[in-house]
Design a protein around this motif. Structure first.
Motif, PDB file in Angstrom:
ATOM      1  N   ASP A   1      -1.035  12.298   1.746  1.00 31.02           N
ATOM      2  CA  ASP A   1      -1.975  12.318   3.272  1.00 31.02           C
ATOM      3  C   ASP A   1      -2.347  10.894   4.393  1.00 31.02           C
ATOM      4  OD1 ASP A   1      -1.374  15.242   3.034  1.00 31.02           O
ATOM      5  OD2 ASP A   1      -3.587  15.378   2.412  1.00 31.02           O
ATOM      6  N   CYS A   2      -2.754  11.028   5.187  1.00 31.11           N
ATOM      7  CA  CYS A   2      -2.552   9.776   6.011  1.00 31.11           C
ATOM      8  C   CYS A   2      -3.778   9.645   7.010  1.00 31.11           C
ATOM      9  CB  CYS A   2      -1.517   9.236   7.196  1.00 31.11           C
ATOM     10  SG  CYS A   2      -0.162   8.221   5.550  1.00 31.11           S
ATOM     11  N   GLN A   3      -4.107   8.571   7.399  1.00 31.49           N
ATOM     12  CA  GLN A   3      -5.357   8.335   8.215  1.00 31.49           C
ATOM     13  C   GLN A   3      -5.343   7.276   8.931  1.00 31.49           C
ATOM     14  OE1 GLN A   3      -9.404   8.678   7.564  1.00 31.49           O
ATOM     15  NE2 GLN A   3      -9.659  10.716   8.670  1.00 31.49           N
ATOM     16  N   LYS A   4      -4.638   7.206  10.295  1.00 29.54           N
ATOM     17  CA  LYS A   4      -4.634   6.064  10.312  1.00 29.54           C
ATOM     18  C   LYS A   4      -4.003   4.889  10.264  1.00 29.54           C
ATOM     19  CE  LYS A   4      -8.650   6.456  12.831  1.00 29.54           C
ATOM     20  NZ  LYS A   4     -10.946   6.034  13.217  1.00 29.54           N
ATOM     21  N   ASP A   5      -2.579   5.734   9.893  1.00 31.52           N
ATOM     22  CA  ASP A   5      -1.308   4.966   8.468  1.00 31.52           C
ATOM     23  C   ASP A   5      -2.250   4.430   7.935  1.00 31.52           C
ATOM     24  OD1 ASP A   5       0.246   5.177  10.869  1.00 31.52           O
ATOM     25  OD2 ASP A   5      -0.507   3.274  11.727  1.00 31.52           O
ATOM     26  N   ASP A   6      -3.175   5.185   7.371  1.00 31.81           N
ATOM     27  CA  ASP A   6      -3.305   5.026   5.918  1.00 31.81           C
ATOM     28  C   ASP A   6      -3.430   6.079   4.767  1.00 31.81           C
ATOM     29  OD1 ASP A   6      -4.810   3.198   3.627  1.00 31.81           O
ATOM     30  OD2 ASP A   6      -6.538   3.443   4.759  1.00 31.81           O
ATOM     31  N   TYR A   7      -2.509   5.163   3.673  1.00 33.30           N
ATOM     32  CA  TYR A   7      -3.088   6.658   2.620  1.00 33.30           C
ATOM     33  C   TYR A   7      -4.700   6.411   2.038  1.00 33.30           C
ATOM     34  CZ  TYR A   7       1.716   6.747   3.093  1.00 33.30           C
ATOM     35  OH  TYR A   7       3.454   6.857   3.320  1.00 33.30           O
TER      36      TYR A   7
ATOM     37  N   PRO B   1       9.980   7.479   7.732  1.00 28.76           N
ATOM     38  CA  PRO B   1       9.284   6.545   8.399  1.00 28.76           C
ATOM     39  C   PRO B   1      10.391   5.744   9.534  1.00 28.76           C
ATOM     40  CG  PRO B   1       9.541   6.157   6.144  1.00 28.76           C
ATOM     41  CD  PRO B   1      10.566   6.483   6.306  1.00 28.76           C
ATOM     42  N   PRO B   2       9.901   5.726  10.301  1.00 26.19           N
ATOM     43  CA  PRO B   2      10.385   4.822  11.852  1.00 26.19           C
ATOM     44  C   PRO B   2      11.917   4.238  12.104  1.00 26.19           C
ATOM     45  CG  PRO B   2       8.221   5.137  12.964  1.00 26.19           C
ATOM     46  CD  PRO B   2       7.882   4.891  10.738  1.00 26.19           C
ATOM     47  N   GLU B   3      11.708   3.747  10.572  1.00 27.93           N
ATOM     48  CA  GLU B   3      13.260   3.000  10.498  1.00 27.93           C
ATOM     49  C   GLU B   3      14.239   3.735  10.415  1.00 27.93           C
ATOM     50  OE1 GLU B   3       9.962   1.936   6.946  1.00 27.93           O
ATOM     51  OE2 GLU B   3       9.860   2.226   9.473  1.00 27.93           O
TER      52      GLU B   3
ATOM     53  N   THR C   1       8.685   3.594   1.502  1.00 29.10           N
ATOM     54  CA  THR C   1       7.240   3.910   1.505  1.00 29.10           C
ATOM     55  C   THR C   1       6.807   5.045   0.943  1.00 29.10           C
ATOM     56  OG1 THR C   1       6.831   4.313   3.557  1.00 29.10           O
ATOM     57  CG2 THR C   1       7.284   2.038   3.119  1.00 29.10           C
ATOM     58  N   TYR C   2       7.558   5.986   1.246  1.00 33.31           N
ATOM     59  CA  TYR C   2       7.054   7.504   0.097  1.00 33.31           C
ATOM     60  C   TYR C   2       7.284   7.137  -1.097  1.00 33.31           C
ATOM     61  CZ  TYR C   2       6.627   9.423   4.884  1.00 33.31           C
ATOM     62  OH  TYR C   2       6.335  10.527   5.515  1.00 33.31           O
TER      63      TYR C   2
END
Length: 1058
Positions: free
Chosen positions: A127-133, A999-1001, A1048-1049
């Motif tokens: 779970d992310c909040q503002k790109d932070d796990y 991830p986008p990349e 990064t997952y």
């Protein structure tokens, strides 16, 4: 208003506290049950969350705090309507603050709150909040605890320990794929840091003079050791090993951890701790050492491995040289496990090169001998010691190192210690009334399997010892029997000693390996076999007066080992063993030896017919003998075997009688008996119908008896059931053995049509008694099974159709009646209902896939037999919850294999079913795809393939110009015609979902993988097209794995796209 609301809350809290007290403290079951019911309602209430917080804040008892913690754990774990992210973050922060400000809570409350923290962290790992796990800062969360008092340190370490454990364990409420993804990410991002932290804290602790009499300091050290163990016991690559495979375990430490194991200080830390802490904690240290000793070999190169092994062996030597803590059973057990890992993970060629090897192998041998001599101490740990010596002995022929392994010196000592200690135990066990290890057949067999390899090392010494001990025991036994004033206790002791010796002789004979044995060793086997056969002649001559059950079971174990090694198609008949048997007992060839086997089998069945363990093992021996191609032909020529074929009645074999005292399920061994007799009969049967009729006379008489009973209104129901159950078990054995067309057709003509109505009547009368119906259903399932193409009817014969009608009638009769039973208690549901249903599914599958019935004729001639069978299948299926389909392995295998046949050959029927039935079937396929049983998995894949293939073909036809008759009741097809884009849309949605989750990349690469997947695929189902798609899919899987490796997952190739 506000005050009233607060008063309600206070009153509600008081009520909850009373309920908690009643739940955990009361001895009155009614009160506890009511409290439990009320608290379940509270857990499901909408304001549960706020009330849990109030309970933690204001609750006066530990029980109310425990209730709040467990309720919150349930709330954060639920998959339907999960809590929002902000709420879960608040709960996590609240729990940490609560623990930090209240370090002296009751232990079970602290444990429940830590469990809650671990559950939130695991389920929110991605779970992310503002790109932070937000849930990944576990070490930061714990640091403030570690910098405070000892109580806070214990909480901090326990949090890490519990979290590691929680993430390592899969739970059934969430998909296994999600669990592996979280576990892999946690392994890659946090686990090594946690392990390093635990080792550093242990170093600090060992550097200080801890007062381990202080409860809190003792507790801290224990939690640190548990944390280290949880890190080392982590399921690094998702193999989910269970503890039953303990001796095969290799710890798959990631390569990034190499530094910790190349540095000898990690290993040294745990060995030092073992010597410096009290025995109550040292088992945990040894558990950690067991895991460290099991680190995968490929983590090191050869030089590094040799150095690591040297440190490990030094540590083991130090423990053996200072064995003060080993009398503690837990320490002893873990140390035995550590010794076993020395050989399971390292080769004998590597061990002998260790500097102190001669000294260490001497110490290990002395330790093993002492352990075996104290047979009453920690008997479960002996397995590991014998496992070590078994592996060492098995490696001797392969070791290439020039250094001496010294096993020729020490292995005979271990063998002697095992044998003599078992013999000495007999007198003590009888004298003190202790539990006899011979009663634990599994344990004895496991130890004998290990001894069979150990005893074969330096076999001359083993054999000489066994001959000496056997001659002494047999002579004493004979003298006691001949003496008029010998006591029964003395005779029993000698019989116990001889029982062990017969078991051990069987084991060492069974340990013979053809490439490593010599003529001298075969002659030694001959010496041992002669002695056992002479003892058998003595004990058999006394059976009319008395017999010893354990000694008889040991004889059967010996005969089984002897059969495996020296009887059969692969054995050299010129063996020195046969020469010795000829000299001593006059047994000149294999036929004469077989006559001894059959003589023993008949003797056992005559005298031990009411002893189930001996009867079943005797019949298993007969069954095994009847399997060999050459031995079965020799057996048939024996007079004793002809006697069995002509006199298989209860007059000669008591276990075939209708004994009202025994259980119906005790008749199972009759099937084994008749399977063996059937194989023996088939050797010379050919097309001789008179011989077959003669053989079947006792069964014909039994059927006539049952028919006569059932034709009257007043008959002895128990006697009728027993006669019938015995009869159908006998027939199933014969049907299983008759796997050739000629013999099976004789059996079929004998049973149909004359006796089939009796089986149908039995199902009608006793459908509610599984002890009666299950054998009848299993016989029918065997009769319709086209094993080895034995069911081939002539072109003018209607027997295939008539057989299916009988099958349909039995399934329909049983199915409709079993459904009238209503609700069956969960603990009885398999025995009473599901077992019979499972056999019906297997029966229907066998008859549908037997290729001896043209099912098209039923609809053509208006015969409803096929429809009745299929409709009954649907009714039975809908009466079974989805969970039960996968919970019971036999049921799931029979259901999914039947479903595969139905979707392959009867899709018109499936397609015409009601929508809710189709949904049930599709849901069961969906759940079966994730089953652990590969048979179920592949069956589901095939079923799905058949369904989609059917739809595709039907849709393709409907779009062609040529008019084709449309099935009016094909609901499947109508839905697909109205929504032809359904499957394509599903695929598109799945693809977009997977691409967007990256991830986008990585998204572009993933999109390209999907593009390549359909490259060159045409819109048809030709084999060539399917093969091309399969190739594309293999490439797709490899590319996706490569793409996600460095994500990064945290998913890596070990997930294998699971």
């Amino acid at each position: 208003m506000k005050w009233r609301k607060m008063a309600d809350h206070v009153q509600g809290l008081a009520q909850l506290e009373i309920l908690c007290k009643q739940l955990y403290e009361t001895t009155d079951t009614t009160v506890r049950h009511q409290a439990e019911k009320a608290l379940v309602e509270f857990t499901n209430s909408p304001d549960c969350l706020s009330k849990c917080q109030l309970l933690l804040e204001r609750g006066s008892s530990s029980y109310s705090q425990l209730l709040a913690a467990t309720c919150l754990s349930k709330l954060v774990s639920r998959t339907a309507n999960p809590l929002p992210l902000e709420q879960r973050i608040d709960i996590r922060n609240y729990v940490l603050n609560y623990l930090a400000t209240r370090p002296k809570l009751a232990a079970f409350v602290t444990q429940a709150l830590i469990q809650l923290y671990a559950r939130i962290t695991k389920l929110g790992w991605f779970d992310c909040q503002k790109d932070d796990y937000v849930f990944r800062n576990v070490i930061a969360d714990v640091t403030r605890f570690l910098q405070d008092s000892v109580e806070h340190c214990i909480i901090g370490v326990t949090i890490l320990s519990q979290l590691t454990n929680e993430i390592n364990q899969a739970d059934t409420t969430h998909p296994l794929t999600k669990h592996r993804k979280i576990a892999s990410s946690f392994r890659d991002s946090s686990l090594f840091d946690i392990f390093t932290l635990s080792c550093n804290l242990l170093k600090q602790a060992s550097g200080k003079n801890l007062n381990l009499n202080d409860e809190s300091q003792h507790g801290l050290l224990m939690q640190l050791l548990k944390l280290s163990y949880n890190c080392l016991n982590y399921d690094f690559i998702g193999t989910s090993t269970d503890e039953s495979s303990d001796d095969l375990c290799t710890v798959q430490i990631p390569t990034s951890w190499r530094s910790a194991f190349l540095d000898s200080s990690t290993l040294q830390l745990f060995f030092n701790l073992y010597h410096s802490i009290p025995p109550s904690l040292s088992p945990l240290v040894l558990s950690c050492l067991v895991q460290i000793a099991s680190v995968r070999r490929s983590l090191f190169n050869n030089a590094e491995r040799a150095k690591f092994l040297s440190h490990l062996v030094d540590g083991v030597k130090r423990i053996l040289a200072n064995p003060q803590c080993l009398p503690d059973p837990n320490n002893y057990h873990e140390f035995c496990r550590l010794l076993a890992r020395l050989k399971s993970n390292y080769q004998l060629g590597e061990l002998v090169k260790v500097e102190n090897y001669p000294e260490v192998i001497r110490l290990i041998a002395n330790f093993t001998v002492t352990s075996l001599q104290h047979w009453e101490f920690a008997p479960n740990s002996v397995h590991y010691l014998l496992s070590l010596w078994q592996r060492l002995a098995a490696s001797v022929p392969y070791v290439k190192a020039t250094e001496p392994h010294l096993l020729e010196t020490y292995t005979p000592e271990v063998t002697k210690a095992y044998i003599t200690s078992r013999l000495e135990s007999v007198h003590v066990i009888l004298r003190d009334g202790l539990e006899d290890p011979l009663d634990d057949a599994g344990l004895v067999q496991q130890q004998l399997d290990q001894l069979s390899t150990i005893g074969r090392c330096e076999y001359e010494k083993t054999c000489a010892l066994l001959v000496q001990l056997f001659d002494q025991a047999a002579q004493t036994y004979q003298e006691l029997l001949q003496s008029t004033n010998s006591s029964a206790a003395d005779i029993t002791v000698q019989e116990g000693r001889l029982t062990w010796l017969v078991y051990i002789i069987g084991a060492v004979i069974g340990g013979r390996v053809s490439f490593a044995s010599t003529d001298e060793q075969d002659a030694m086997d001959g010496e041992l076999v002669c002695r056992v056969l002479q003892l058998m002649n003595l004990t058999d001559s006394r059976l009319a007066q008395a017999g010893n059950e354990r000694l008889e079971l040991a004889m059967l174990s010996f005969f089984e080992q002897f059969r495996k090694i020296y009887i059969g198609d692969q054995v050299q008949k010129s063996s020195k063993l046969y020469r010795r048997l000829s000299e001593v007992l006059g047994l000149n060839d294999e036929t004469m030896v077989l006559s001894v086997f059959i003589g023993k089998i008949i003797t056992n069945l005559k005298y031990w017919g009411q002893c189930e363990p001996i009867t079943s093992k005797t019949l298993q021996l007969l069954n095994d003998l009847s399997l060999g191609y050459s031995s079965v032909r020799k057996l048939v020529k024996l007079t004793a075997v002809q006697f069995m074929l002509n006199n298989h009645t209860s007059e000669h074999f008591s276990f075939l009688g209708v004994n009202n005292q025994s259980n119906l399920s005790d008749m199972r061994c009759r099937t084994t008996f008749y399977t063996a007799l059937g194989r023996l009969l088939m050797v010379d049967l050919g097309e001789d119908e008179d011989q077959f009729e003669q053989f079947m006379l006792p069964l014909t008489a039994a059927f006539e008896t049952v028919a006569q009973m059932l034709s009257t209104n007043t008959f002895n129901e128990q006697e009728a059931k027993r006669t019938l159950v015995g009869l159908v078990r006998d027939l199933r054995g014969i049907a299983f053995a008759f796997n050739a067309k000629t013999s099976f057709m004789m059996l079929f003509d004998w049973i149909y049509p004359a006796y089939m109505p009796i089986l149908q009547r039995a199902i009608e009368l006793w459908y509610h008694d599984p002890a009666c119906t299950t054998p009848v259903l299993k016989l029918m399932a065997e009769l319709v099974h086209n094993r080895s193409q034995r069911l081939q009817f002539d072109v003018s014969s209607p027997n295939g159709i008539l057989l299916f009608r009988e099958t349909s009638k039995m399934i329909t009769t049983y199915g409709n009646r079993i459904l009238t039973l209503g609700e069956v208690p969960k603990d009885q549901v398999y025995g009473v209902k599901l077992k019979g249903v499972s056999v019906c599914f297997a029966m229907l599958k066998a008859v549908l896939s037997g290729n001896y019935v043209n099912f098209g004729v039923f609809r053509l001639y208006g015969d409803d037999a096929l429809d009745n069978a299929l409709q009954t299948f649907i009714k039975l299926l809908l009466s079974i919850p989805h969970s039960d389909l996968l919970d019971y392995p036999k049921l799931s295998q029979s259901f999914y294999s039947l479903l595969e046949v139905l979707t392959q050959d009867h899709m018109n029927f499936i397609a015409s079913l009601e929508p809710h039935v189709v949904m049930y079937i599709l849901s069961s396929i969906s759940e079966g795809l994730t089953a652990l049983d590969t048979m179920v998995c592949t069956g589901c894949c095939s079923s799905l393939d058949h369904i989609v293939t059917y739809l595709f073909k039907q849709l393709s036809r409907s779009t062609k110009k040529r008019p084709t008759p449309m099935a009016t009741d094909d609901r499947f097809l109508h839905i697909m015609q109205q929504h032809p884009e359904m499957i394509q849309q599903y695929f598109a949605d799945l693809r977009n979902s997977i691409v967007n989750s990256q991830p986008p990349e990585k998204q572009q690469a993933m999109h390209l993988c999907f593009e390549n997947l359909m490259e060159g695929i045409e819109r048809n189902l030709l084999t060539k097209n399917r093969d091309r798609f399969t190739q594309n899919l293999s490439v797709f899987r490899r590319e996706v794995n490569d793409s996600m490796k460095n994500s990064t997952y945290g998913v890596n190739s070990n997930d294998m796209m699971s």
